[in-house]
Design a protein around this motif. Structure first.
Motif, PDB file in Angstrom:
ATOM      1  N   THR A  66       0.830  -1.197   0.000  1.00 51.30           N
ATOM      2  CA  THR A  66       0.000   0.000   0.000  1.00 51.30           C
ATOM      3  C   THR A  66       0.871   1.257   0.000  1.00 51.30           C
ATOM      4  OG1 THR A  66      -1.697  -1.320   1.037  1.00 51.30           O
ATOM      5  CG2 THR A  66      -2.061   1.019   1.055  1.00 51.30           C
ATOM      6  N   ILE A  67       0.229   2.389  -0.258  1.00 53.76           N
ATOM      7  CA  ILE A  67       0.916   3.598  -0.688  1.00 53.76           C
ATOM      8  C   ILE A  67       2.103   4.040   0.177  1.00 53.76           C
ATOM      9  CG2 ILE A  67      -0.781   5.124   0.411  1.00 53.76           C
ATOM     10  CD1 ILE A  67       0.747   5.739  -3.043  1.00 53.76           C
ATOM     11  N   SER A  68       1.947   4.054   1.501  1.00 51.83           N
ATOM     12  CA  SER A  68       3.045   4.564   2.326  1.00 51.83           C
ATOM     13  C   SER A  68       4.271   3.663   2.219  1.00 51.83           C
ATOM     14  CB  SER A  68       2.617   4.688   3.783  1.00 51.83           C
ATOM     15  OG  SER A  68       1.606   5.646   3.887  1.00 51.83           O
ATOM     16  N   GLU A 124       4.843   1.750  -0.328  1.00 53.24           N
ATOM     17  CA  GLU A 124       5.332   1.897  -1.708  1.00 53.24           C
ATOM     18  C   GLU A 124       6.274   3.100  -1.793  1.00 53.24           C
ATOM     19  OE1 GLU A 124       3.073   0.987  -5.120  1.00 53.24           O
ATOM     20  OE2 GLU A 124       3.392   2.947  -6.028  1.00 53.24           O
ATOM     21  N   MET A 125       5.855   4.196  -1.171  1.00 52.56           N
ATOM     22  CA  MET A 125       6.691   5.400  -1.220  1.00 52.56           C
ATOM     23  C   MET A 125       7.985   5.200  -0.439  1.00 52.56           C
ATOM     24  SD  MET A 125       4.059   8.610  -1.241  1.00 52.56           S
ATOM     25  CE  MET A 125       3.457   8.494   0.404  1.00 52.56           C
ATOM     26  N   CYS A 169      -2.400  -2.728   3.240  1.00 51.82           N
ATOM     27  CA  CYS A 169      -1.997  -1.983   4.434  1.00 51.82           C
ATOM     28  C   CYS A 169      -2.063  -2.799   5.726  1.00 51.82           C
ATOM     29  CB  CYS A 169      -2.845  -0.737   4.596  1.00 51.82           C
ATOM     30  SG  CYS A 169      -2.227   0.332   5.907  1.00 51.82           S
ATOM     31  N   MET A 170      -0.932  -2.936   6.406  1.00 56.28           N
ATOM     32  CA  MET A 170      -0.907  -3.711   7.645  1.00 56.28           C
ATOM     33  C   MET A 170      -0.709  -2.824   8.860  1.00 56.28           C
ATOM     34  SD  MET A 170       2.676  -5.777   7.083  1.00 56.28           S
ATOM     35  CE  MET A 170       2.101  -6.729   5.703  1.00 56.28           C
ATOM     36  N   GLY A 171      -0.960  -1.532   8.710  1.00 56.42           N
ATOM     37  CA  GLY A 171      -0.956  -0.636   9.866  1.00 56.42           C
ATOM     38  C   GLY A 171       0.422  -0.323  10.415  1.00 56.42           C
ATOM     39  N   LEU A 172       1.428  -0.359   9.563  1.00 48.50           N
ATOM     40  CA  LEU A 172       2.782  -0.002  10.008  1.00 48.50           C
ATOM     41  C   LEU A 172       3.339   1.084   9.078  1.00 48.50           C
ATOM     42  CD1 LEU A 172       3.936  -3.648  10.661  1.00 48.50           C
ATOM     43  CD2 LEU A 172       3.758  -1.895  12.418  1.00 48.50           C
ATOM     44  N   CYS A 173       2.419   1.950   8.635  1.00 51.95           N
ATOM     45  CA  CYS A 173       2.738   2.928   7.581  1.00 51.95           C
ATOM     46  C   CYS A 173       3.819   3.923   8.002  1.00 51.95           C
ATOM     47  CB  CYS A 173       1.488   3.701   7.210  1.00 51.95           C
ATOM     48  SG  CYS A 173      -0.001   2.728   7.289  1.00 51.95           S
ATOM     49  N   ASP A 174       3.959   4.140   9.320  1.00 48.61           N
ATOM     50  CA  ASP A 174       4.969   5.095   9.774  1.00 48.61           C
ATOM     51  C   ASP A 174       6.353   4.463   9.794  1.00 48.61           C
ATOM     52  OD1 ASP A 174       3.980   3.405  11.737  1.00 48.61           O
ATOM     53  OD2 ASP A 174       4.394   4.789  13.373  1.00 48.61           O
ATOM     54  N   GLN A 175       6.418   3.147   9.567  1.00 49.57           N
ATOM     55  CA  GLN A 175       7.703   2.452   9.659  1.00 49.57           C
ATOM     56  C   GLN A 175       7.960   1.589   8.427  1.00 49.57           C
ATOM     57  OE1 GLN A 175       7.636   0.374  13.588  1.00 49.57           O
ATOM     58  NE2 GLN A 175       5.898   1.705  13.944  1.00 49.57           N
TER      59      GLN A 175
END
Lengths: 174, 393
Positions: free
Chosen positions: A85-87, A89-90, A124-130
């Motif tokens: 998912t996007i975060s 991916e970036m 998305c597995m809810g670890l987008c900040d890491q």
């Protein structure tokens, strides 16, 4: 499946089903337990669960095929799920993915011949900040770099004894 | 914005003990005064939901905590469950007193299974402390307990009726509403489904008072809100802001003042370009369940749109046609845009398709999946049109 293996599976499933209960609401917990123990949910198990819950096997099959964490096909001992998912991916998940494919010699959606590793995409597995984030079975890894990929795979391999999956047409030996 | 979350300052059990002392009518009145709306995204007033469940008639009632946090860019519930699980269980127990429920279920997404043991430990301690089980929290005759159930990797199960279907052992396909879960929910019984954060705030409200909560935020969007911020910023993470905060202020705090756009509300939310950063994060302006994804100056917005559409194609449950087929078509349109083969006329048709999906889809997934596509087409037409194969903006 060998008759002796099937009988054993039959007994093990009985224990498992009794633990979760024989009502429809127990279906997900039963399937999750079977998935965890054997790595996939074979037709025989689906039929057996359907009988125990007094529902049609198609109902069980419908549920198994709906959820991405349940599988009717054998998967590897270690299921590697890389977040796409996007975060993540970036944060560079494509390079981690490429390295995973190179190290394991398989593409996403495939399982290694020795049945040790399966590569899958996850949403998305809810670890987008890491990110990039990755789940290996129940363990999560964050800020994964291409360089760390081999280290993580070696960590998995070290948890298997050398003979653990020899001739492993059958169940996981957890 | 404070550096420390309110959740760290409220003692476990405090809200529940206060609630146990005042009883059902006063809890409902407190929630009404606090004017809290659901934190999962939809923003339904909590007091209305609890009142409906309290008024519903049934041999048993359920409180379900929706911990199926799957919206891209959302991770606040992960933090709440791992660091403030007591507040969540306090909130569930308070809701149970208010609604007259006997059983609670926490539906934890399969991706968060690594939290399961810790959560079970918290539950065991709460039973020992008399906060769960017979005469919970010291209320005679109030027997409430919580069970944790796991999801298995389906985004759509965050939709409350799909979640209930999953709990009942079915495919996670959303139901028609009405009837609503407060009336006909889990096993056909009255069921309150609340987000993790909502329940934790409920515990804080009971501990600190409705006025404290209501003073923060705007008239229509009371209280503080947790935001999960990720993407192109210096300090990604979970932040607490009062609702009504402007996007500019948020970006300043997380170190992303050069952002070109932000996606608010995750894949099903909307893309706000830099020119509109004075807009406020609130139910009456740009609503979010907590997801904020920052796009820096170098990001290709078509890649962003493609990522979101791939997500929806994968996660659509396939039950209704607008969502199942529509998302495929929008993704195909994005591929055409990338290849430079999408005419303006066809793009308009796709936008019209997106608008049809918004009204014709059965559940929130299909109703909101075209949002990202539509807002990127609206705000970045020059960036996505007129491409030759292989070029980026």
């Amino acid at each position: 499946m060998l008759v002796s293996n099937r009988n054993r599976l039959d007994r093990e499933l009985d224990v498992l089903i009794d633990k979760c209960g024989r009502q429809r609401t127990a279906l997900m917990p039963i399937l999750q337990a079977v998935q965890r123990k054997y790595g996939f949910i074979r037709n025989f198990a689906m039929q057996k669960i359907a009988d125990a819950l007094s529902i049609h096997p198609v109902e069980v099959h419908g549920v198994v095929t709906f959820y991405s964490f349940l599988s009717e096909k054998p998967r590897g001992r270690f299921i590697i799920r890389l977040c796409r998912t996007i975060s993540c991916e970036m944060a560079g998940k494509d390079r981690v993915a490429a390295q995973l494919e190179t190290e394991l010699g398989i593409k996403f959606g495939e399982t290694t011949v020795d049945k040790r590793f399966t590569l899958e995409w996850a949403n998305c597995m809810g670890l987008c900040d890491q990110g990039p984030a990755m789940l290996v079975n129940d363990t999560h890894y964050t800020r994964v770099t291409p360089q760390r990929v081999l280290e993580i795979l070696e960590e998995c391999r070290s948890r298997l004894s050398p003979h653990a999956m020899q001739g492993a047409e059958e169940e996981h030996l957890v | 914005m404070s550096t420390e979350l309110t959740f760290s300052q409220v003692d476990p059990y405090a809200g529940l003990k206060a609630a146990a002392g005042i009883g059902r009518a006063d809890i409902l009145a407190t929630m009404k005064t606090a004017n809290i709306r659901g934190r999962g995204g939809a923003g339904f007033p909590v007091s209305v939901k609890w009142n409906l469940a309290a008024a519903a008639v049934g041999p048993e009632k359920f409180i379900v905590c929706n911990a199926d946090e799957g919206e891209p860019g959302t991770f606040k519930d992960r933090l709440v469950l791992s660091e403030h699980a007591d507040l969540v269980f306090d909130g569930m127990t308070i809701a149970a007193i208010a609604a007259g429920a006997q059983k609670g279920i926490l539906y934890l997404r399969g991706e968060y299974v690594y939290m399961l043991n810790d959560l079970e430990t918290v539950l065991a301690r709460r039973r020992e402390d008399g906060m769960l089980g017979q005469n919970s929290a010291g209320r005679i005759g109030f027997d409430f307990d919580v069970e944790i159930r796991l999801g298995s990797g389906a985004y759509v199960c965050g939709e409350e009726t799909a979640l209930i279907e999953s709990l009942e052992g079915h495919r996670g396909e959303p139901r028609n509403r009405p009837p609503f879960p407060v009336d006909t929910g889990y096993l056909g019984r009255p069921t309150v489904v609340n987000n993790v954060e909502t329940l934790a705030w409920a515990a804080c409200i009971l501990a600190r008072g409705a006025e404290w909560f209501n003073r923060i935020g705007t008239e229509q969007s009371a209280g503080p809100k947790l935001l999960s911020i990720s993407g192109d910023c210096e300090n990604p993470g979970v932040y607490e802001f009062p609702l009504g905060v402007s996007i500019t202020e948020v970006l300043k705090v997380v170190g992303a003042e050069d952002a070109k756009a932000v996606q608010i509300g995750g894949a099903s939310g909307q893309c706000v370009p830099a020119g509109n950063f004075e807009r406020k994060i609130a139910f009456e302006d740009v609503a979010t369940g907590g997801s904020i994804i920052v796009f820096g100056p170098g990001r290709d917005m078509l890649d962003v749109a493609r990522n979101f559409m791939e997500f929806f194609v994968d996660e659509s449950c396939g039950q209704c046609t607008p969502c199942r087929e529509g998302n495929e078509k929008l993704l195909e349109g994005i591929e055409m845009l990338a290849a430079g083969t999408c005419s303006m006329k066809y793009l308009r048709e796709l936008c019209s398709l997106g608008k049809t999906m918004q009204v014709a889809s059965k559940c929130g997934l299909g109703q909101s999946s075209p949002n990202a596509f539509l807002s990127i087409v609206e705000h970045f037409p020059d960036e996505i049109l007129g491409r030759a194969e292989g070029t980026v903006a």
